[in-house]
Enzyme design. Structure first.
Site, PDB file in Angstrom:
ATOM      1  N   TYR A  36      -0.719   4.219  10.755  1.00  0.00           N
ATOM      2  CA  TYR A  36      -1.105   3.201  11.742  1.00  0.00           C
ATOM      3  C   TYR A  36       0.100   2.965  12.647  1.00  0.00           C
ATOM      4  O   TYR A  36       1.221   2.787  12.159  1.00  0.00           O
ATOM      5  CB  TYR A  36      -1.470   1.874  11.066  1.00  0.00           C
ATOM      6  CG  TYR A  36      -2.778   1.912  10.323  1.00  0.00           C
ATOM      7  CD1 TYR A  36      -3.984   2.064  11.007  1.00  0.00           C
ATOM      8  CD2 TYR A  36      -2.825   1.801   8.948  1.00  0.00           C
ATOM      9  CE1 TYR A  36      -5.190   2.118  10.326  1.00  0.00           C
ATOM     10  CE2 TYR A  36      -4.030   1.854   8.260  1.00  0.00           C
ATOM     11  CZ  TYR A  36      -5.204   2.010   8.963  1.00  0.00           C
ATOM     12  OH  TYR A  36      -6.394   2.067   8.295  1.00  0.00           O
TER      13      TYR A  36
ATOM     14  N   GLU B 246      -5.432   4.460  13.888  1.00  0.00           N
ATOM     15  CA  GLU B 246      -6.391   3.545  14.512  1.00  0.00           C
ATOM     16  C   GLU B 246      -7.037   4.096  15.776  1.00  0.00           C
ATOM     17  O   GLU B 246      -8.001   3.515  16.268  1.00  0.00           O
ATOM     18  CB  GLU B 246      -5.749   2.169  14.799  1.00  0.00           C
ATOM     19  CG  GLU B 246      -4.757   2.124  15.959  1.00  0.00           C
ATOM     20  CD  GLU B 246      -3.348   2.596  15.585  1.00  0.00           C
ATOM     21  OE1 GLU B 246      -3.151   3.050  14.447  1.00  0.00           O
ATOM     22  OE2 GLU B 246      -2.457   2.510  16.452  1.00  0.00           O
TER      23      GLU B 246
ATOM     24  N   ARG C 157       0.837  -1.200   0.000  1.00  0.00           N
ATOM     25  CA  ARG C 157       0.000   0.000   0.000  1.00  0.00           C
ATOM     26  C   ARG C 157       0.876   1.254   0.000  1.00  0.00           C
ATOM     27  O   ARG C 157       2.054   1.215   0.339  1.00  0.00           O
ATOM     28  CB  ARG C 157      -0.891   0.028   1.259  1.00  0.00           C
ATOM     29  CG  ARG C 157      -2.001  -0.978   1.224  1.00  0.00           C
ATOM     30  CD  ARG C 157      -2.733  -1.034   2.549  1.00  0.00           C
ATOM     31  NE  ARG C 157      -1.941  -1.652   3.593  1.00  0.00           N
ATOM     32  CZ  ARG C 157      -2.342  -1.795   4.865  1.00  0.00           C
ATOM     33  NH1 ARG C 157      -3.511  -1.333   5.239  1.00  0.00           N
ATOM     34  NH2 ARG C 157      -1.564  -2.383   5.748  1.00  0.00           N
TER      35      ARG C 157
ATOM     36  N   HIS D 268      -0.357   1.238  16.256  1.00  0.00           N
ATOM     37  CA  HIS D 268      -0.600   0.074  17.124  1.00  0.00           C
ATOM     38  C   HIS D 268       0.450  -0.019  18.231  1.00  0.00           C
ATOM     39  O   HIS D 268       1.086  -1.056  18.436  1.00  0.00           O
ATOM     40  CB  HIS D 268      -0.633  -1.216  16.297  1.00  0.00           C
ATOM     41  CG  HIS D 268      -1.720  -1.212  15.256  1.00  0.00           C
ATOM     42  ND1 HIS D 268      -3.054  -1.335  15.590  1.00  0.00           N
ATOM     43  CD2 HIS D 268      -1.683  -1.034  13.918  1.00  0.00           C
ATOM     44  CE1 HIS D 268      -3.785  -1.260  14.488  1.00  0.00           C
ATOM     45  NE2 HIS D 268      -2.985  -1.066  13.468  1.00  0.00           N
TER      46      HIS D 268
ATOM     47  N   LYS E 203       2.085   1.837   7.436  1.00  0.00           N
ATOM     48  CA  LYS E 203       2.440   1.050   8.624  1.00  0.00           C
ATOM     49  C   LYS E 203       3.393   1.834   9.524  1.00  0.00           C
ATOM     50  O   LYS E 203       3.950   2.858   9.141  1.00  0.00           O
ATOM     51  CB  LYS E 203       3.100  -0.274   8.200  1.00  0.00           C
ATOM     52  CG  LYS E 203       2.172  -1.235   7.508  1.00  0.00           C
ATOM     53  CD  LYS E 203       0.893  -1.511   8.280  1.00  0.00           C
ATOM     54  CE  LYS E 203       1.086  -2.395   9.486  1.00  0.00           C
ATOM     55  NZ  LYS E 203      -0.217  -2.675  10.175  1.00  0.00           N
TER      56      LYS E 203
ATOM     57  N   ASP F 231      -2.534  -7.346  15.298  1.00  0.00           N
ATOM     58  CA  ASP F 231      -1.878  -6.025  15.275  1.00  0.00           C
ATOM     59  C   ASP F 231      -1.972  -5.335  16.632  1.00  0.00           C
ATOM     60  O   ASP F 231      -1.247  -4.388  16.903  1.00  0.00           O
ATOM     61  CB  ASP F 231      -2.438  -5.136  14.158  1.00  0.00           C
ATOM     62  CG  ASP F 231      -3.937  -4.980  14.212  1.00  0.00           C
ATOM     63  OD1 ASP F 231      -4.588  -5.666  15.036  1.00  0.00           O
ATOM     64  OD2 ASP F 231      -4.478  -4.174  13.445  1.00  0.00           O
TER      65      ASP F 231
HETATM   66  N1  LIG Z   1      -4.527  -7.938  10.917  1.00  0.00           N
HETATM   67  C1  LIG Z   1      -4.922  -6.914  10.185  1.00  0.00           C
HETATM   68  O1  LIG Z   1      -4.427  -6.690   9.086  1.00  0.00           O
HETATM   69  C2  LIG Z   1      -6.016  -6.024  10.691  1.00  0.00           C
HETATM   70  C3  LIG Z   1      -6.646  -5.098   9.857  1.00  0.00           C
HETATM   71  C4  LIG Z   1      -7.689  -4.321  10.379  1.00  0.00           C
HETATM   72  C5  LIG Z   1      -8.063  -4.466  11.715  1.00  0.00           C
HETATM   73  N2  LIG Z   1      -7.398  -5.361  12.492  1.00  0.00           N
HETATM   74  C6  LIG Z   1      -7.691  -5.569  13.901  1.00  0.00           C
HETATM   75  O2  LIG Z   1      -8.859  -6.332  14.077  1.00  0.00           O
HETATM   76  C7  LIG Z   1      -9.353  -6.088  15.401  1.00  0.00           C
HETATM   77  C8  LIG Z   1     -10.848  -5.765  15.344  1.00  0.00           C
HETATM   78  O3  LIG Z   1     -11.025  -4.504  14.715  1.00  0.00           O
HETATM   79  P1  LIG Z   1     -12.476  -3.884  14.457  1.00  0.00           P
HETATM   80  O4  LIG Z   1     -12.290  -2.706  13.553  1.00  0.00           O
HETATM   81  O5  LIG Z   1     -13.426  -4.943  14.075  1.00  0.00           O
HETATM   82  O6  LIG Z   1     -12.840  -3.330  15.898  1.00  0.00           O
HETATM   83  P2  LIG Z   1     -14.302  -2.940  16.404  1.00  0.00           P
HETATM   84  O7  LIG Z   1     -14.124  -1.998  17.530  1.00  0.00           O
HETATM   85  O8  LIG Z   1     -15.173  -2.538  15.255  1.00  0.00           O
HETATM   86  O9  LIG Z   1     -14.870  -4.323  16.947  1.00  0.00           O
HETATM   87  C9  LIG Z   1     -14.358  -4.980  18.070  1.00  0.00           C
HETATM   88  C10 LIG Z   1     -15.509  -5.723  18.699  1.00  0.00           C
HETATM   89  O10 LIG Z   1     -14.962  -6.563  19.709  1.00  0.00           O
HETATM   90  C11 LIG Z   1     -15.953  -6.634  20.705  1.00  0.00           C
HETATM   91  N3  LIG Z   1     -15.364  -7.197  21.907  1.00  0.00           N
HETATM   92  C12 LIG Z   1     -14.548  -6.596  22.830  1.00  0.00           C
HETATM   93  N4  LIG Z   1     -14.228  -7.472  23.790  1.00  0.00           N
HETATM   94  C13 LIG Z   1     -14.851  -8.656  23.480  1.00  0.00           C
HETATM   95  C14 LIG Z   1     -14.905  -9.936  24.079  1.00  0.00           C
HETATM   96  N5  LIG Z   1     -14.275 -10.188  25.224  1.00  0.00           N
HETATM   97  N6  LIG Z   1     -15.614 -10.901  23.451  1.00  0.00           N
HETATM   98  C15 LIG Z   1     -16.255 -10.657  22.290  1.00  0.00           C
HETATM   99  N7  LIG Z   1     -16.258  -9.455  21.682  1.00  0.00           N
HETATM  100  C16 LIG Z   1     -15.560  -8.476  22.284  1.00  0.00           C
HETATM  101  C17 LIG Z   1     -16.442  -5.201  20.847  1.00  0.00           C
HETATM  102  O11 LIG Z   1     -17.687  -5.137  21.520  1.00  0.00           O
HETATM  103  C18 LIG Z   1     -16.518  -4.791  19.382  1.00  0.00           C
HETATM  104  O12 LIG Z   1     -17.803  -5.020  18.838  1.00  0.00           O
HETATM  105  C19 LIG Z   1      -8.495  -4.942  15.927  1.00  0.00           C
HETATM  106  O13 LIG Z   1      -7.444  -5.442  16.719  1.00  0.00           O
HETATM  107  C20 LIG Z   1      -7.935  -4.316  14.689  1.00  0.00           C
HETATM  108  O14 LIG Z   1      -6.738  -3.578  14.931  1.00  0.00           O
HETATM  109  C21 LIG Z   1      -6.399  -6.138  12.001  1.00  0.00           C
END
Ligand SMILES: NC(=O)c1ccc[n+]([C@@H]2O[C@H](COP(=O)([O-])OP(=O)(O)OC[C@H]3O[C@@H](n4cnc5c(N)ncnc54)[C@H](O)[C@@H]3O)[C@@H](O)[C@H]2O)c1
Length: 374
Positions: free
Chosen positions: A93, A117, A15, A95, A74, A269
């Site tokens: 980003y 983020e 990206r 993190h 990143k 992340d």
């Molecule tokens: N690996 C990657 O490339 C990548 C890319 C984008 C996002 N992410 C990551 O994915 C994760 C989720 O992001 P998102 O945008 O969906 O966040 P979000 O805030 O939209 O959703 C997170 C959800 O988790 C729920 N939650 C919190 N604690 C919980 C528990 N104990 N049990 C069940 N649910 C619970 C919250 O209520 C919320 O609905 C983040 O860590 C984000 O950084 C990773």
């Protein structure tokens, strides 16, 4: 303002932080855009397309040295730490809760560091995380289906099944942006999907928008333990904004999973929500623990740069314009959502969850403002 865009150097990251369309918007507002030559190539934007809108092309050194506002995708890698300096505004980003080393490097640099983020609206939306979460959620379901194939070490199960043979089961932990999007694609593939969430309001909303096609269950340690043994694909998608992810799936739970099941920990992340997770890259996306394939790519959208770069610029541009038009101090004073994005400023950690994650000192942003002049 002089806005610099270097090429991303993280492994398999294709990206770039600004599209030619975004560059043109900034140039039209009277700002300068300096882009590292070749930075857009991975996203199918040639140097020529940037030159054609009026951007200047230069070396990485030129970009880091001359930029007042540096846009990245990143977090800076160790080889980039020495390039960080006082007076630079870094917007990317970060993190930070997942890396004490990076947090310390940013603090020591004196740069103003805004994390995409943690930009958060009054309504608790994360506008700069959302599009990447949409992509990562959709990719997680695809990766889950793919790595279930036998030659790839999977159970040898077609996620959607066929008439007469039951589909596979997908367990999504966390029903936010990633969770919802992975559920949509898993449903589209024909899987049977369960989402564990801990917000009842969010579950009501998901029930409505998914027309009751998924099972929505209150998340708890016991529930995860019971559901995980039934799952063919588990998608970790929880988030406590800015904080290190809670380890909801223990090693014992992983051991109890089906042989050849796939575990995609999108929350990697933020440190990962599975005890056995460690970050992987697109060139080596998986590893196996106790017969369970772990897919823990920390920059999943990097695999689909043409989609991800456009989706990223769509949401970052209004904030970039604010910073460029008003300067950081006035921009954060005008926009509380942007203010919540400031993680490190003038050598202080201004985001509480990051300071807490590493046991370091926290200073509220308003104590650190007014910013030292850039
Ligand atoms: N690996 C990657 O490339 C990548 C890319 C984008 C996002 N992410 C990551 O994915 C994760 C989720 O992001 P998102 O945008 O969906 O966040 P979000 O805030 O939209 O959703 C997170 C959800 O988790 C729920 N939650 C919190 N604690 C919980 C528990 N104990 N049990 C069940 N649910 C619970 C919250 O209520 C919320 O609905 C983040 O860590 C984000 O950084 C990773």
């Amino acid at each position: 303002m002089r806005i610099g865009v270097p090429k991303e150097i993280k492994a398999d990251e294709y990206r770039v932080a600004l599209t030619p369309a975004g560059a043109r918007e900034l140039l039209q507002r009277g700002h300068d855009v300096l882009l590292e030559a070749g930075a857009g190539e991975g996203s199918a934007f040639s140097d020529e397309t940037y030159r054609a809108v009026g951007a200047t092309l230069g070396s990485a050194e030129d970009v880091w040295r001359d930029a007042e506002l540096l846009l990245k995708v990143k977090e800076p890698l160790p080889s980039e730490y020495p390039l960080l300096r006082e007076g630079l505004v870094l917007f990317t980003y970060l993190h930070l809760a997942a890396s004490e080393e990076l947090t310390r490097a940013l603090v020591e640099s004196g740069a103003a560091c805004i994390a995409y983020e943690t930009v958060e609206t009054d309504g608790h939306a994360l506008p700069l995380l959302a599009p990447m979460s949409e992509i990562a959620g959709r990719l997680a379901a695809q990766a889950g289906a793919y790595f279930l194939e036998k030659p790839l070490g999977g159970r040898g199960l077609l996620l959607g099944g066929v008439p007469g043979v039951a589909p596979g089961r997908v367990l999504v932990i966390g029903g936010g942006m990633v969770g919802y999007n992975s559920a949509v694609i898993a449903l589209g593939l024909g899987a049977s999907v369960t989402i564990l969430e801990r917000s009842i309001d969010r579950m009501r909303h998901l029930d409505e928008i998914l027309s009751g096609r998924v099972s929505l269950v209150m998340s708890s340690s016991l529930q995860i333990e019971e559901s995980i043994v039934e799952a063919d694909v588990v998608i970790g998608a929880v988030l406590i904004p800015g904080a290190v992810a809670p380890k909801l799936v223990t090693r014992e739970m992983v051991t109890a999973m089906k042989d050849g099941a796939v575990l995609c920990d999108d929350a990697i992340d933020q440190g990962g929500c599975v005890e056995t997770s460690r970050p992987t890259t697109h060139s080596e996306p998986i590893y196996v623990v106790d017969g369970v394939t772990h897919y823990c790519v920390a920059n999943m959208p990097g695999a689909v740069p043409i989609t991800a770069t456009k989706a990223l610029t769509n949401v970052t541009l209004p904030y970039v314009e604010e910073i460029a038009d008003y300067g950081l101090a006035e921009a954060v004073a005008r926009d509380p959502a942007l203010a919540r994005g400031v993680n490190v400023l003038d050598g202080k950690i201004t985001y509480e969850a990051v300071a807490e994650a590493h046991g370091l000192d926290f200073r509220p942003l308003e104590d650190v403002l007014p910013l030292s002049p850039v």
